[in-house]
Write a protein that holds these residues in place. Structure first.
Motif, short mmCIF file in Angstrom:
data_model
loop_
_atom_site.label_atom_id
_atom_site.label_comp_id
_atom_site.label_asym_id
_atom_site.label_seq_id
_atom_site.Cartn_x
_atom_site.Cartn_y
_atom_site.Cartn_z
N TRP A 1 28.93 29.67 43.87
CA TRP A 1 28.14 28.49 44.23
C TRP A 1 27.00 28.22 43.26
CZ3 TRP A 1 23.01 29.35 44.90
CH2 TRP A 1 22.60 30.66 45.14
N ASP A 2 26.56 29.25 42.55
CA ASP A 2 25.43 29.09 41.63
C ASP A 2 25.86 28.63 40.24
OD1 ASP A 2 26.75 31.52 41.25
OD2 ASP A 2 24.97 32.53 40.47
N ARG A 3 27.18 28.63 39.96
CA ARG A 3 27.65 28.25 38.62
C ARG A 3 28.71 27.17 38.63
NH1 ARG A 3 30.32 31.91 35.45
NH2 ARG A 3 31.14 33.07 37.22
N SER A 4 29.52 27.12 39.66
CA SER A 4 30.66 26.21 39.69
C SER A 4 30.22 24.76 39.89
CB SER A 4 31.61 26.62 40.82
OG SER A 4 32.62 25.65 41.02
N VAL A 5 30.97 23.84 39.30
CA VAL A 5 30.69 22.42 39.54
C VAL A 5 31.15 22.00 40.93
CG1 VAL A 5 30.86 21.88 37.08
CG2 VAL A 5 32.88 21.59 38.53
N TYR A 6 32.06 22.78 41.53
CA TYR A 6 32.54 22.46 42.88
C TYR A 6 33.07 23.75 43.51
CZ TYR A 6 34.80 19.91 46.70
OH TYR A 6 35.16 19.43 47.94
N PRO A 7 32.19 24.54 44.12
CA PRO A 7 32.57 25.85 44.65
C PRO A 7 33.79 25.88 45.55
CG PRO A 7 30.18 25.62 44.65
CD PRO A 7 30.74 24.28 44.28
N PRO A 8 34.07 24.83 46.38
CA PRO A 8 35.26 24.91 47.22
C PRO A 8 36.56 25.08 46.43
CG PRO A 8 33.80 23.23 48.08
CD PRO A 8 33.22 23.67 46.76
N LEU A 9 36.61 24.63 45.18
CA LEU A 9 37.82 24.80 44.37
C LEU A 9 37.71 25.93 43.36
CD1 LEU A 9 39.08 21.16 43.58
CD2 LEU A 9 40.07 22.85 45.15
N ALA A 10 36.55 26.58 43.31
CA ALA A 10 36.37 27.65 42.33
C ALA A 10 37.30 28.83 42.62
CB ALA A 10 34.92 28.11 42.31
N ASP A 11 37.66 29.02 43.90
CA ASP A 11 38.59 30.11 44.24
C ASP A 11 39.97 29.57 44.60
OD1 ASP A 11 37.96 28.93 46.66
OD2 ASP A 11 37.65 30.82 47.75
N ALA A 12 40.34 28.45 43.99
CA ALA A 12 41.63 27.83 44.30
C ALA A 12 42.84 28.67 43.89
CB ALA A 12 41.72 26.44 43.63
N PRO A 13 42.78 29.48 42.83
CA PRO A 13 43.99 30.23 42.43
C PRO A 13 44.39 31.32 43.42
CG PRO A 13 42.42 30.07 40.61
CD PRO A 13 41.69 29.64 41.85
N LEU A 14 45.68 31.61 43.43
CA LEU A 14 46.22 32.71 44.23
C LEU A 14 46.07 34.02 43.48
CD1 LEU A 14 49.62 31.23 45.50
CD2 LEU A 14 47.63 31.76 46.91
N ALA A 15 45.72 35.06 44.19
CA ALA A 15 45.64 36.41 43.61
C ALA A 15 46.93 37.16 43.90
CB ALA A 15 44.44 37.15 44.20
N VAL A 16 47.08 38.34 43.29
CA VAL A 16 48.26 39.17 43.52
C VAL A 16 48.37 39.52 45.00
CG1 VAL A 16 49.30 41.42 43.07
CG2 VAL A 16 48.25 40.13 41.19
N GLY A 17 49.57 39.36 45.54
CA GLY A 17 49.82 39.66 46.95
C GLY A 17 49.64 38.47 47.87
N GLU A 18 49.20 37.34 47.33
CA GLU A 18 48.97 36.16 48.16
C GLU A 18 50.12 35.16 48.04
OE1 GLU A 18 44.13 35.91 48.47
OE2 GLU A 18 45.10 34.74 46.87
N THR A 19 50.30 34.39 49.10
CA THR A 19 51.36 33.37 49.16
C THR A 19 50.76 32.07 49.69
OG1 THR A 19 53.05 35.05 49.60
CG2 THR A 19 53.58 32.77 50.19
N PHE A 20 51.23 30.98 49.15
CA PHE A 20 50.77 29.67 49.61
C PHE A 20 51.97 28.75 49.73
CE2 PHE A 20 49.18 25.31 48.86
CZ PHE A 20 48.19 25.24 49.84
#
Length: 417
Positions: free
Chosen positions: A367-386
C-alpha cells in the motif's frame, strides 16, 4: 500521459512551402488517425485477435502501417524549446539525462534486445516566438492553440533540424517556463500529416515535464508512437482512481508502476514475441505449460522459451497468462507469480482494452508503494488456483523451478474455447 500521460550541405525545402497545409491540421491527442493500412503479421495464429478500427486496437493479426514498428533501430530527435517569458534554469544536458539512456534501456530490455531507440538530442535551446503562457498549455488542450504551438515549434526548429532523418520527434519544453503544464505531456496525432523536409510528420511527442520528470513517462508516450493504448481508467469527473484496470502491471497503465514491463500481449503485437513463444491453448481439456518470466533476459544464445499463454474466449476477446518476476524492467515488482488478464480488441485506448484479473480480491499489497494496492497481489503463487468466473477457464500454478520457470496448468471447459 496519465493525470495526477542533416548531413552537411544537403538542401532542405523550406517549411514555408508547407505552412498552408499545416494551418488546416487538426491535432488530436489520444484519439487520432484512422485504422491505417494493414501490414501482414507473421505471428498471427488462432489465438491472435483481429485488429479493429478502435484507436490503438489490440488486435494483432496485422500491423497498422501508420505507425513505425519497433522491429529495428529507430532514430528520435529531441528538440528543446525556450520561451521569451522565461530563461531556462535547467541545462539541456540535464534534460537529456532525465530521459536517456533510461528510456532506451527500458525498450532494449522489454524487446529482449530486438529493438534500439537511438536518441539524437539537439542540445541547444530553440527559441519559440510566443510566451509560454500564450499557448494555453494544459491536458485537454484547445485544438487551435495546440496547433499554433506545433506550428511555431516546428518552424523554429526547421532551421537546424532535418526532420527527414528521424522516425520520432520529441518536443521538450523548458520545464520552468510559467505556462508549461506537466499534465499536458502526450502524443499528438496529426489528422493531416505535415510535410517537412520531404517527409510526412504524422505525430509528435510533446513533453512538458518538470525536472526531474515522472518516472518512465517517456517510455509511456513512446509506446503510443508504436500504437499501444492507454491502459488506465480516467474517471469521468477527473476524480477517483486511475489505475483500476491494470494497476502496476505495464507502463501503458502507469509510468509509476512497480512492474512496468510491457504485457506479453503488447510484446506479441510489437513483434518481440514470436508465435513459437506464445502458447495458444485451445480446448476443451487441460494443458501443462512452462512459462519463463516475461521480463527476464534471454538465456545464453539469445533464445526465448514460452513467455505468454493465450485462451481465445470470443471473436474479439482473449485471456492472457504470463509469469512476472523481479527481474529486468520488473525488478521492483511488489509480488511475483502468474498474472491473468483479459484482452478486448474493440476497446479503444483508455476504454479498458486490458483488464488484470484480481486472483486475491479480498487482499491487497504494498500500500505504501503500489499505484493500486488491490491489484498489486493479483498474480497467482505456487499452489494456487483461479477459475475465471465468466468462462470457467482454470489456471493452476503447480511449481516454480530454481531457474525461475513457472509450471502452469490451464484447463478449458467443454464448449468454452
Amino acid at each position: 500521459m496519465r493525470g495526477q500521460q542533416t548531413p552537411g550541405g544537403v538542401e532542405r525545402p523550406s517549411l514555408r512551402a508547407s505552412a498552408a497545409a499545416f494551418t488546416s491540421l487538426v491535432a488530436l491527442a489520444a484519439t487520432g488517425l484512422v485504422a491505417g493500412p494493414a501490414v501482414g503479421a507473421p505471428s498471427a495464429g488462432p489465438c491472435a485477435l483481429p485488429r479493429t478500427a478502435a484507436h490503438h486496437s489490440l488486435g494483432l493479426d496485422t500491423w497498422n502501417g501508420s505507425y513505425p514498428k519497433p522491429a529495428r533501430t529507430l532514430d528520435a530527435v529531441m528538440i528543446f524549446l525556450s520561451f521569451p517569458d522565461s530563461t531556462p534554469l535547467t541545462g539541456t544536458d540535464e534534460l537529456v539525462a532525465d530521459y536517456f539512456p533510461g528510456t532506451g534501456d527500458f525498450f532494449r530490455r522489454a524487446s529482449y534486445g530486438r529493438f534500439t531507440l537511438r536518441a539524437h538530442p539537439q542540445r541547444e535551446w530553440i527559441a519559440m516566438p510566443r510566451a509560454s503562457t500564450a499557448y494555453g498549455i494544459q491536458r485537454d488542450w484547445d485544438t487551435g492553440r495546440r496547433t499554433q504551438y506545433l506550428r511555431d515549434a516546428i518552424a523554429a526548429a526547421n532551421e537546424k533540424v532535418d526532420f527527414s532523418r528521424y522516425d520520432i520527434v520529441y518536443l521538450v519544453a523548458d520545464p520552468d517556463a510559467p505556462g508549461v503544464d506537466s499534465d499536458a505531456t502526450k502524443v499528438v496525432n496529426l489528422d493531416h500529416p505535415l510535410s517537412v523536409d520531404g517527409a510526412d510528420l504524422k505525430r509528435v511527442v510533446t513533453v512538458f515535464e518538470r525536472h526531474p520528470p515522472d518516472r518512465n513517462v517517456l517510455a509511456h508516450e513512446t509506446g503510443h508512437v508504436f500504437d499501444l493504448p492507454d491502459l488506465y481508467h480516467r474517471p469521468t469527473d477527473g476524480k477517483g482512481d486511475w489505475d483500476t484496470h491494470v494497476g502496476d502491471w505495464d507502463v501503458m497503465g502507469s509510468q509509476f508502476g512497480l512492474a512496468p514491463d510491457l504485457f506479453g500481449w503488447h510484446k506479441w503485437k510489437l513483434g518481440w514475441l514470436e508465435r513459437r513463444q506464445v502458447a495458444c491453448v485451445q480446448g476443451p481439456g487441460s494443458r501443462l505449460l512452462s512459462l519463463e518470466p516475461l521480463a527476464a533476459a534471454p538465456v545464453a544464445g539469445g533464445t526465448l522459451g514460452t513467455r505468454l499463454a493465450v485462451v481465445r474466449t470470443g471473436p474479439g476477446t482473449a485471456l492472457a497468462i504470463e509469469a512476472r518476476a523481479a527481474t529486468g524492467n520488473d525488478e521492483d515488482t511488489c509480488t511475483e507469480g502468474v498474472l491473468i488478464y483479459r484482452v478486448r480488441n474493440e476497446a479503444a485506448s483508455g476504454n479498458g482494452p486490458i483488464e488484470v484479473l484480481d486472483t486475491h480480491p479480498r487482499t491487497e499489497a504494498c500500500w505504501d508503494r503500489s499505484v493500486y494496492p488491490p491489484l498489486a497481489d493479483a498474480p497467482l503463487a505456487v499452489g494456487e488456483t483461479f477459475t475465471v468466473p465468466e468462462d470457467g477457464t482454470r489456471v493452476e500454478v503447480a511449481d516454480r523451478t530454481r531457474a525461475g520457470v513457472w509450471t502452469v496448468k490451464v484447463t478449458v471447459e467443454e464448449g468454452r474455447a
